[in-house]
Design an enzyme around this catalytic site. Structure first.
Site, PDB file in Angstrom:
ATOM      1  N   GLY A 177      23.167 -10.725   9.371  1.00  0.00           N
ATOM      2  CA  GLY A 177      22.792 -11.564   8.245  1.00  0.00           C
ATOM      3  C   GLY A 177      22.732 -13.021   8.663  1.00  0.00           C
ATOM      4  CB  CYS A 178      20.807 -15.856   7.311  1.00  0.00           C
ATOM      5  SG  CYS A 178      21.031 -15.531   5.542  1.00  0.00           S
TER       6      CYS A 178
END
Lengths: 346, 346, 346, 346
Positions: free
Chosen positions: A144-145
């Site tokens: 995930g970012c």
């Protein structure tokens, strides 16, 4: 001969960013893209900036050597299953293969995992920490970012045992992180000139951060983490401010201590092409469009805390760029291929 | 062997954008950069996003095969003079060689031209219209950002004699067009959530637009032009809305007429890699970071007017990208080399 | 005793702005609000900034002395009809009563007018031009945001016969003008760092501009108008740049001519509390949150054109503030009551 | 008769915001404004949005009953000294009278305090916590914008002894907080689409937060505080995310605990017109232009932390509005007079 690659669900921001980066990648050829919406249109009809890529959006992926999935969670694992069986290696941008534990997945994502039997073989593809496993993996779970910014910021200190396993991650994200689907919170007139915290009960990226940081602690125990994301009025970029108390007596609370922390971080990331440890607080604008994660560790001398600021472009190092970095490794290409561009500034 | 190129005055936005684009250009090597400020520092100290370019900012340019000048007008011609004498070919980003007439230059820029003897040999480098001359030129005057959007928008119609030579160009520019120098109008708190018109008495880009469009009219007469620029709260991008009355009887005022106009534009730019004629109104975001100019011509049927919308990234097609396009031609490289990247969206 | 007023459909931006302004209005009391969505909730649940207004959102309007309708066109006329019959005076923010001609309404809005019999009695409420009629009207059609900026900008010159009846209006609007309903074009990640023209085939505000300006021309003929609206990345504000050729021989094309134009505009708006004629180009930020329209007329001496820049807050002078200005007149209150606040700057 | 008030140094953002709010204040009359720059001009020449306030910018303040100083620190105390001697009561927007200890002032501001003899008599004017002292004070030190958001967020929990005195305040501020003076970090092209942390070595607002929170702890000891401010791309607004570990055993780590925390906060601020405790995370847009501070306390159940989100408009509750709230008290006017306006949304 260049490997033929495909993108499943190109019609979101991660998918279109993959297409942008793959278009100038010299080592692979984008040959097929699918879309949950938009099937039948040309890619350039949906995304005018991609008009140079002359491909139709198809309902199903054509035969490829390598695939990216940019589907939402749940749907992604389902789409990857037949590819896996056919021996096609995949980088999954969704969350489906990030958590090792199917029960934890169900708890956070509210659905049963569609392919739990594949979880143990999947590799969490934060390349800097798992390079060897990514190299030979069949399914790579693209991080995930937010986790990318948090884990890279904290890994060196945590691994060295310098901080107590009780961490606060306060993240500020541009609004493209919320995707291309409409919502009142992402309506321009609402999001502009505004800042807000969200997911105060727990964001889905939290277990991922805890799981990966847990692997770095001496006893493999997960640290306690308060993770609070915020939406700020810009399109791209994440800046995470991470706080943890230093273990007493390990690092002096003075300028020398700061230098030692920075040396330790520099040493940790010495050979990394996409992580830069800097002496001044970084800005997200220094990463826009590039695959860089910039990290600034420092000490709050008054309170004995480690403070680490990290930033990146959520759609590049936080999604599509990271995915290509993983692909490069998996295909035996130079890790930086197609990712050499520097940030678009200002 | 790759040609050695240098940038005079890298420390503004056009200069740093040149450095960004040259960094991944496979046909040349950036070997020297100078700065009016910042001499002695590393390029990465001034522009952290350029830290991968390991060059010092020097007071004077080292020996190069080719140079760009990103100095302000006046200073630029002075710096180019010795290069010209030494046989170094130059693309000048400043306005110094754009106007053919030294008197007109003085009228608009308020100073005597420093090298009027070079004016007749300089080529106005809007490559799409002057490709042959650029190829062999020694000094190429890189067009202004507004003129690029206006001239490309109007050239096909004007050359075909379809419009009356009485034109309005209403341009909207992001604030990077004003440069990196500070000013209250560009202070974030003043420019954000704000739009304003400026230079109502005449903007310096006006004579340039009139001069180049004049070359396209049947009798070579300059059209009457009202050019009004506006500042809007974004960093990059120019969108120009151009209005001119159609010559009566040439184009029917209906959907068929629109199609004919679009075909004429498509034909005019058929082989151009960096101009795209589109059926729907374009948006600046479709050009961010890329060297594209997107053009949408249409007819206002109620009033018999041609309306043309054009847009581009003011720092790429409006400055650094255009300059590299010119350099490619001058050095005999493929015109698109180093400029293949598509826009960064969203 | 303060008049009891109500808002039909408070849940859009015009409706909520009405509520904001009425909340501190000393001459009336907001007693009832309705909503197409949200009925049953408290106003503060939907709009936290209005939590001080302790009202439920009701399906139907309670008994009031005066009403505003902020419904979409079509629905608005239907809702006003029973109020009209009950003798309740209304300001209609929708377009339903702006066009005098039911056939023209149908042509632009694509539906038959729900109450054509009321059209002749309705008054177009651009107070500065129709003050007397507004005073005694039963239904006032509140002007569109774009038309307000365009008509106020052009009225003095057109009425004085100074310009040819062939006009271009190039308008730039913040995105709140598109309302609170979701759409990809208004999604933050799409609208931010972007500018685009839209409605090139004709915007619904065009007939309204032509109709009202036509009333000012010597022979009552409608001028030819090209009206092109643009979306720019800010929340509130409209700036219109208006162009028209000066009738030859009436105004000298020099600084003196500019002064005369400005005097004429100043004279025209001498007693107007909400129109300010200024010597420097205005900025939308000077109007944010206020009921002001700022106008700067000038001459493009090179081409003999009148250029007028006007700006306003699209939700105040372009909607809710204008509506309250009309209400004040209709109720015999001071025209500026509740509208004295100056712009929120920066 | 309305008290005559003046503003020393009206030419910054705090000064012009004071003028905006005082213009519609029914209980006082703004009669004199001074400026370090701009003396001799009309107020409306410098700030077009204030053109309705017909005052010259003077070098020295005229005779007034009450004054605000919006000078920078150091200069402010010097300007207040003669007013104090003349018996004029003052609210000082600068930092000069915020810290009780002259040595601490010198440590943080780098200059000797110009009037240390006045420090003990000055009152820190966070009205909600010091109402009684403000009432009778001669000099009120208006709190900093960050401290207002942090102190109001933490006061109830700290006073109730619910949290450990070891706190992290992560604040996000719009760029108007940096003032009207130019700087590269506030240049639109640099600040837009960007977020950064700053003052990692300690921001000048830190001692103020520690001092005031220290007064609330049982033993009056200052808590350990890590305070990290960030610049985000918007003009107005501050959102602070505050973290502190709950004292064990006092509050259950469940939904019931959250309710209890919220009740405690509601009770603490029960009679406060400008503090609102809410059940959902607030957004800065809900406060734009208003004097409100909105607070959302919650518990991170996984880690046992209190998390409090607070937000306000840095130029209103964080500066000019707070100053007028203090003035109202000092002059015996209703505390909310002139501050009733709700937020400008969207």
């Amino acid at each position: 001969m260049a490997a033929k690659v495909g993108i499943i669900n190109v019609t979101g921001y991660a998918g279109s960013e993959l297409a942008r980066l793959l278009h100038t990648h010299p080592g692979v050829k984008l040959v097929s893209v699918t879309g949950r919406s938009g099937a039948g249109q040309r890619l350039g009809d949906i995304f005018p900036h991609l008009a140079d890529i002359d491909l139709p959006v198809e309902p199903d992926l054509a035969s490829v050597d390598f695939a990216f999935s940019a589907l939402p969670h749940g749907a992604s694992a389902e789409a990857i299953l037949p590819l896996f069986r056919a021996g096609v290696r995949v980088v999954d941008i969704s969350a489906d293969f990030r958590l090792n534990d199917a029960a934890e997945y169900q708890q956070w994502y509210g659905v049963e995992h569609p392919a739990p039997q594949l979880l143990s073989g999947a590799v969490y593809g934060l390349t800097e920490l798992t390079r060897q496993q990514v190299h030979s993996a069949t399914i790579v779970a693209n991080p995930g970012c937010y986790p990318t910014s948090a884990i890279l910021a904290l890994a060196p200190a945590l691994k060295a045992g310098l901080i107590q396993p009780d961490i606060i991650v306060d993240s500020k994200s541009g609004i493209s992180g919320a995707g291309r689907s409409l919502g009142l919170a992402y309506h321009f007139s609402e999001a502009n000139e505004n800042v807000s915290a969200y997911a105060l009960d727990g964001h889905r990226h939290l277990p991922e951060i805890a799981q990966e940081l847990g692997k770095l602690t001496p006893e493999g125990q997960r640290p306690a983490i308060t993770f609070l994301p915020h939406l700020i009025p810009m399109t791209r970029g994440i800046l995470s401010s991470c706080y943890a108390r230093l273990v007493e007596g390990r690092i002096p609370l003075n300028e020398q201590g700061r230098q030692r922390i920075r040396e330790l971080y520099r040493e940790f990331y010495r050979s990394e092409p996409f992580v830069r440890v800097v002496d001044k607080p970084p800005q997200t604008k220094q990463t826009l469009g590039s695959n860089l994660c910039i990290i600034h560790p420092t000490i709050d001398m008054r309170t004995g805390r480690l403070v680490v600021i990290s930033c990146l472009d959520n759609l590049v190092k936080g999604a599509a760029g990271q995915a290509i970095q993983n692909m490069n490794l998996m295909l035996g290409l130079p890790e930086t291929m197609g990712l050499e561009g520097v940030a678009v500034y200002p």
